[in-house]
Design an enzyme around this catalytic site. Sequence first.
Site, PDB file in Angstrom:
ATOM      1  N   CYS A 163       1.017  -1.239   0.238  1.00  0.00           N
ATOM      2  CA  CYS A 163      -0.111   0.202  -0.025  1.00  0.00           C
ATOM      3  C   CYS A 163       0.886   0.714   0.057  1.00  0.00           C
ATOM      4  CB  CYS A 163      -0.531  -0.312   1.148  1.00  0.00           C
ATOM      5  SG  CYS A 163      -1.680   1.636   1.674  1.00  0.00           S
ATOM      6  N   ASP A 201      -0.612  -5.527  -0.079  1.00  0.00           N
ATOM      7  CA  ASP A 201      -1.816  -6.673  -0.604  1.00  0.00           C
ATOM      8  C   ASP A 201      -1.397  -7.356  -1.442  1.00  0.00           C
ATOM      9  OD1 ASP A 201      -3.055  -4.074   0.663  1.00  0.00           O
ATOM     10  OD2 ASP A 201      -1.928  -2.464  -0.877  1.00  0.00           O
TER      11      ASP A 201
END
Length: 158
Positions: free
Chosen positions: A56, A63
């Site tokens: 992120c 992620d």
Amino acid sequence: MSKTPRKPSQSPALQLGRAVDWPQTPDEAKLDRVPNPQADTDYLVRFTAPEFTSLCPVTGQPDFAHLMIDYAPGAWLVESKSLKLYLASFRSHGAFHEDCTVAIGKRIAQEIKPKWLRIGGYWYPRGGIPIDVFWQTGKLPKGVWVPEQGVATYRGRG
């Protein structure tokens, strides 16, 4: 039919068949291409990356996504080891889901100039919201069979 395989020393530009360092960024990563011995035939190639990881850009948290890359090759094929290294370079790269997915599709399309390419990025929830991102180039060549990507929409436990 393919010719006799070349030894790595005969393919100095390729990463295949040799030890290479993991690229630290997508810009640093090299995507190799190899000639398509079936360039006169329309067909589909599918790469599946069920454990894609990036960061992120705001929090630095990891992620995770399931990527599906389909393409109808032209004169060139993506060399799969270089694709693996390219995708791995996102592990320390901060970008939003949409940017990662579309950038990967555009980079592959730029490198190999396929007749058609699509990418589906099926991202696992962050903040309770799964994000699915889809991008493609132009129109699919007539007569090419493209199976569904087969990644179910995220449902959680409900």
